[in-house]
Design a protein around this motif. Sequence first.
Motif, PDB file in Angstrom:
ATOM      1  N   ALA A 537      13.327  16.851 -11.062  1.00 43.06           N
ATOM      2  CA  ALA A 537      11.933  16.886 -10.631  1.00 43.06           C
ATOM      3  C   ALA A 537      11.283  15.542 -10.922  1.00 43.06           C
ATOM      4  N   ILE A 538      10.521  15.065  -9.977  1.00 43.70           N
ATOM      5  CA  ILE A 538       9.885  13.761 -10.133  1.00 43.70           C
ATOM      6  C   ILE A 538       8.504  13.949 -10.731  1.00 43.70           C
ATOM      7  N   THR A 539       8.086  13.003 -11.550  1.00 46.36           N
ATOM      8  CA  THR A 539       6.787  13.123 -12.208  1.00 46.36           C
ATOM      9  C   THR A 539       5.687  12.525 -11.325  1.00 46.36           C
ATOM     10  N   ARG A 540       4.459  12.850 -11.713  1.00 47.28           N
ATOM     11  CA  ARG A 540       3.304  12.311 -10.996  1.00 47.28           C
ATOM     12  C   ARG A 540       3.251  10.781 -11.134  1.00 47.28           C
ATOM     13  N   ALA A 541       3.616  10.263 -12.308  1.00 47.17           N
ATOM     14  CA  ALA A 541       3.622   8.811 -12.521  1.00 47.17           C
ATOM     15  C   ALA A 541       4.647   8.138 -11.620  1.00 47.17           C
ATOM     16  N   HIS A 560      -7.921   2.027 -14.262  1.00 43.44           N
ATOM     17  CA  HIS A 560      -8.154   3.383 -13.756  1.00 43.44           C
ATOM     18  C   HIS A 560      -9.035   4.211 -14.695  1.00 43.44           C
ATOM     19  N   GLY A 561      -8.884   4.051 -16.010  1.00 49.99           N
ATOM     20  CA  GLY A 561      -9.750   4.733 -16.961  1.00 49.99           C
ATOM     21  C   GLY A 561      -9.410   6.174 -17.236  1.00 49.99           C
ATOM     22  N   GLY A 568      -0.488  -0.047 -20.441  1.00 48.95           N
ATOM     23  CA  GLY A 568       0.699  -0.868 -20.257  1.00 48.95           C
ATOM     24  C   GLY A 568       1.925  -0.114 -19.836  1.00 48.95           C
ATOM     25  N   ALA A 569       1.789   1.199 -19.578  1.00 51.63           N
ATOM     26  CA  ALA A 569       2.951   1.965 -19.129  1.00 51.63           C
ATOM     27  C   ALA A 569       3.423   1.452 -17.770  1.00 51.63           C
ATOM     28  N   PHE A 570       4.671   1.784 -17.383  1.00 47.37           N
ATOM     29  CA  PHE A 570       5.254   1.269 -16.133  1.00 47.37           C
ATOM     30  C   PHE A 570       4.393   1.619 -14.929  1.00 47.37           C
ATOM     31  N   TYR A 571       3.599   2.690 -15.042  1.00 48.12           N
ATOM     32  CA  TYR A 571       2.801   3.154 -13.907  1.00 48.12           C
ATOM     33  C   TYR A 571       1.351   2.666 -13.963  1.00 48.12           C
ATOM     34  N   ASP A 572       1.002   1.851 -14.971  1.00 50.06           N
ATOM     35  CA  ASP A 572      -0.399   1.553 -15.238  1.00 50.06           C
ATOM     36  C   ASP A 572      -1.075   0.846 -14.045  1.00 50.06           C
ATOM     37  N   ALA A 578      -4.056   3.283  -7.206  1.00 44.83           N
ATOM     38  CA  ALA A 578      -4.187   4.591  -6.576  1.00 44.83           C
ATOM     39  C   ALA A 578      -5.598   5.148  -6.737  1.00 44.83           C
ATOM     40  N   ARG A 579      -6.182   4.992  -7.958  1.00 45.12           N
ATOM     41  CA  ARG A 579      -7.544   5.519  -8.135  1.00 45.12           C
ATOM     42  C   ARG A 579      -8.549   4.706  -7.326  1.00 45.12           C
TER      43      ARG A 579
END
Length: 675
Positions: A537-541, A560-561, A568-572, A578-579
């Motif tokens: 299953a793939i995550t939202r991030a 994004h807040g 600093g996460a890979f999806y930051d 996206a937001r």
Amino acid sequence: MRRTTAALVLALIVSLLAAAPASSQTAGTEIGGTLGSGTTVWTPDHSPYVLTADVIVPPDGHLYIAPGTTVTSEADHQLLVNGSIRTDGATFDLPAGIVVDSTATPPAFDQAELFTTTFRGATGAAIHVERGTVVPVFATFEDNATAITGGPDAGTIWLNFGVVRDTDTLAVVEGHVIVTAAHLSGFERGVVAESMFFHSNVVEPPSGPCTADGTGCALAVSGPAEDAYAELHGSWFGTDDPTAMASMIWDGQDQPGVVTFDLDQAYTESFDVEPPVVTVTDPGPTEPAVGGQLSGLADDLPDPGGNGVGSTSLWLYDATDGTAWDGYEEQWVPIDGSQLEPVSFPAVTAPVGGGISWSAELPPLAPGHDYVAVAFATEMGIAGSIGVSEPVFFRAVADPAAPTITAATPNPDGTVTVSWDPPDDTGGLPIDSYDLVCTPDPQPPVGDLETVERATTATSATFEPAIGVRYTCTVTATTTAGTSPTSAPRTVRVPAGAPTFSDTPGGTFFTAAVGWAQAAGLTTGVGGTDQFQPHRAITRAEVITLLWRHAGSPSGAPAHGFDDTTPGAFYDRALSWARNDGLTTGVGGTNQFQPDRPITRAETITLLWRYAGSPGGAPAHGFDDTTPGAFYDRALSWARNDSLTTGVGGTNQFQPDRPITRAETITLLHRAATN
């Protein structure tokens, strides 16, 4: 006989007045010997015609010399007409002149019909007639030893609406001469003939005294008493007094009744001598376009006694296929020597005195054909002369037709070569360049792809497309006249190779999609391994990160807040994008994104729909297991209509609340990008 002659002349005058109209050029043509039977045509695009030997028109031949054509000679070579000849707006500069010796039946009326033609430079007679009828109309004779001579077997010689000047001898004819509406000046010896009809002429006679051979005379009647006569009507010899005029005429030793004077409505010294000056503005090498205009000027002011320009006309010749425009029939017709009604056109302005500017709406022109235009200007008045312009050469042009894309060939280095055929119709001009445009389609493209544009003079161009992305390619052609319509589109796509992940076998529903994602740099493996983990299953991030990479990894969005993410996460950066772009505002109205939670199929479809711009108007999806009006409802209708999904496992169910796998996610994104 006299009444018959007068009637013929008056009929000719009326007909001429009624008919008065309200490329590249070669270096010339050398010619000599006997022409062929039938009609021979000399045209201005091959002018001047240089006689390198005597040229003979045979008894069964007809020579037509078109407007704007010049005939000259290297030496004393003559043009001998044993058949027939017709000229319109031509120029002869022949020391040996033209000899007409013909009993042939001409295509029109007379053996020699010489309209609006200039004769100069003859050391003897510009025209000598042994046999046949010669009709110079609106002709100009200048700087010749003699204008016209005729032998005992010559037919009637008609000089109508002409100008003879600076010529030693006007005419010596052993027969009958008709002169109407002419201006005769600058001569020492006048018209000498056995009999003559002289109507509406202006003569500037020599100083005299008048002798039997015509020297010092305006006219000399040379025939025997029983045949000699001269009828004078409405003419002017520096005076309109019959007694004074009689002193300028040798009338066969004062034979009674030889000369008849009828000088009602006689002309005066204000008779207009010079024809109008008319020009055609050179349209340049690539104008006018098909359906365009020609223009120019016409002016009668160079003549102090000018009457003004009464009408103008245009002779138009297609030098490519040898046709001329027939203004009466309104069609292009082969030149056969018959008179063609010229294109008529209005005088647009009258800037000064008798001068006018004119323009002509051109008839249909063929792109790529070379044309010749010659303008005529007729001055006002019954004895008005006609001016002829120099020929102007031009090529008709139009925008080129569209090229045709013939192939889009993948190359081993990952590029694609698009090839095309040139336009079937180039508009009459060489192609200067081609422009290939390849647009990624549909939008948004993978990465930061932009529309590809290539300019080239060749009929192919190469570009490097993104793997698996569809491009729509078109090509246009450009000449100095303009740019063609775009070609029919051609779809170009370089398919991705097989993925290299160790856990992604071939032959699955997701194999091509994973190969495309790997080639496009959307995924390089989970956690630095060589695995894709398709069934996890793939995550939202992870989904947000895939979409961000697909959009070209844009930067610069404000933070994004969200409350529940790790700085600093890979999806930051992906989440900030996206937001900012409205793909997500938080889960359930909160300020949380829940990056590590497996995303559902409904949420994934909704993100893809928003990424595509939230398109509307799709028909209802019709899946059995969804809730009408749910947050994903419009997104799911779009997805089914665009063939992103047709149902799980061949059913009519979508399973909106089930977590979606990485394989399913990459397949949906692949379909959205390449369908």
